[in-house]
Structure formats: structure tokens, C-alpha cells
Design an enzyme around this catalytic site. Structure first.
Site, PDB file in Angstrom:
ATOM      1  N   HIS A  15       0.832  -1.206   0.000  1.00 30.27           N
ATOM      2  CA  HIS A  15       0.000   0.000   0.000  1.00 30.27           C
ATOM      3  C   HIS A  15       0.871   1.262   0.000  1.00 30.27           C
ATOM      4  O   HIS A  15       0.513   2.283  -0.572  1.00 30.27           O
ATOM      5  CB  HIS A  15      -0.885  -0.033   1.252  1.00 30.27           C
ATOM      6  CG  HIS A  15      -1.870   1.087   1.366  1.00 30.27           C
ATOM      7  ND1 HIS A  15      -2.672   1.501   0.328  1.00 30.27           N
ATOM      8  CD2 HIS A  15      -2.199   1.875   2.428  1.00 30.27           C
ATOM      9  CE1 HIS A  15      -3.431   2.493   0.739  1.00 30.27           C
ATOM     10  NE2 HIS A  15      -3.171   2.745   2.000  1.00 30.27           N
ATOM     11  N   GLU A  53      -7.864  -1.393   9.630  1.00 31.55           N
ATOM     12  CA  GLU A  53      -8.616  -0.131   9.613  1.00 31.55           C
ATOM     13  C   GLU A  53     -10.115  -0.398   9.431  1.00 31.55           C
ATOM     14  O   GLU A  53     -10.504  -1.443   8.902  1.00 31.55           O
ATOM     15  CB  GLU A  53      -8.119   0.757   8.466  1.00 31.55           C
ATOM     16  CG  GLU A  53      -6.672   1.212   8.673  1.00 31.55           C
ATOM     17  CD  GLU A  53      -6.050   1.869   7.445  1.00 31.55           C
ATOM     18  OE1 GLU A  53      -5.224   2.769   7.624  1.00 31.55           O
ATOM     19  OE2 GLU A  53      -6.372   1.456   6.312  1.00 31.55           O
TER      20      GLU A  53
END
Ligand SMILES: [Zn+2]
Length: 204
Positions: free
Chosen positions: A53, A168
């Protein structure tokens, strides 16, 4: 064992972080069954970030150790943090090497019906502290660990460069501080930069 679901619901009305694809579910009926096409971002809803990411040559989601995603976890109550989680907010909790840490902030109370840009997030220094402490997983109750619009990406990089998993979009509104068992396995997406997960806690 009583499981507590801390995952966000996936539907076309699921909130997404600006710039991420909207959820779409298109169902097709055959004579005997129903099959759907699911369009979803890798960072939609409750999800895990992989090093890819933030780093071009970082590990993909399929090559992360699964050990990070199943095991003891500690939920910290950070409801008093107004905006930014700082080093001192974490130091109080005597976080140890190898721990899995989830933070419950006022984000959980505000809910997930509408996207808020001013969510409680991790400061770059706090991320560095967690990285230096060498925890094994960090989870936060909003769609990003980083403050929206802040070009300093250390909240991601300080964790991901050490292969510390970031979880998350967890909803901790029904969870109180304490120790639990966490299960939040990512999908096995080749070279993936992230993956949705069904995250659950169980009381130890
Ligand atoms: Zn993410």
C-alpha cells in the site's frame, strides 16, 4: 466462545474513503442459483493494509504472516483523544513488543453512516513509537490511520516498513477496553495492497 463482530457492513451505502471505489453488488439469477458480481476496493470497510500500500516493492497481502491476524489483542480506550493520537496517549498503556493493539476512539461513537474528514488518527511520531516498540498489529476505528490530507505518510510507513499489520475500519462501539482474542484474516489476493476482512473479537 462468544464472538463480537467489529466489522462494518458492506453494501452500496457503505461509506468509503474519498478516492476509493463505491461498493456495487449486482446479482444474477440462473434457474438454480444466484451469483453476484461484487465491486469493492481493497481498502473498503473493515480492511487490512499490506506494505505494498505504501511501498512499491513491499510485501503483498498474500505474503504476510497470518500469525499477526489471529491471537491476543488489547483494546485501548482513547475516547478522550480529541483529534490526534500522540506518543503520550500510547505510552500510558505500557505497550509491549509483539502486542496486537486496537484503539477505541470517539470515531466509534460517531458511527459510520456518514464519512467524517476530521476523524481521530495517529500522529507520525506515535506511529514511529509503535514501530520502534515492534508491536505486531495496530487497529483503528476509522478508515485510515493517517490524518486526511496530511502529506506525511509515516502513520502508514512506520508500521508497514516493519511488516506491522494495519487494521482499519473496525467498529468498536460495542467493545470495552481490555484483552480479547482477535481473528481478522485478509483474503489471499496476489500481491494485494490490502484486503477486506471480517474482524471479530472474543473475550478471553
Ligand atoms: Zn487502508
Amino acid at each position: 466462545m462468544k464472538l463480537i463482530d467489529i466489522s462494518l457492513l458492506i453494501s452500496p451505502s457503505t461509506i468509503t474513503y474519498p478516492g476509493n471505489p463505491k461498493v456495487s453488488i449486482i446479482s444474477k439469477k440462473t434457474n438454480t442459483s444466484v451469483i453476484s458480481t461484487l465491486v469493492i476496493g481493497t481498502h473498503t470497510g473493515t480492511h487490512i493494509d499490506s506494505p505494498r500500500h505504501a511501498f512499491k516493492n513491499g510485501k503483498g497481502i498474500d505474503s504476510l504472516s497470518l500469525d499477526s491476524f489471529v491471537g491476543d489483542v488489547r483494546v485501548l480506550n482513547l475516547a478522550s483523544v480529541k483529534k490526534t493520537i500522540e506518543v503520550m496517549d500510547l505510552k500510558k498503556h505500557r505497550i509491549k513488543k509483539g502486542e496486537r493493539i486496537l484503539v477505541k476512539t470517539s470515531n466509534s461513537k460517531r458511527g459510520y453512516k456518514k464519512f467524517y474528514s476530521d476523524y481521530v488518527h495517529l500522529s507520525p511520531e506515535a506511529a514511529q513509537f509503535l514501530g520502534d516498540t515492534k508491536i505486531s498489529l495496530f487497529g483503528i476505528d476509522y478508515l485510515s490511520v493517517k490524518q486526511r490530507g496530511n502529506p506525511d505518510n509515516r502513520p502508514h510507513t512506520e508500521l508497514l516498513k516493519r511488516n506491522i499489520a494495519i487494521l482499519e475500519g473496525i467498529d468498536l462501539s460495542k467493545v470495552s477496553a481490555g484483552s480479547y482474542l482477535l481473528i481478522a484474516l485478509p483474503l489471499k489476493i496476489k500481491g494485494g495492497d490490502g484486503s477486506p476482512t471480517r474482524a471479530v473479537l472474543a473475550r478471553l
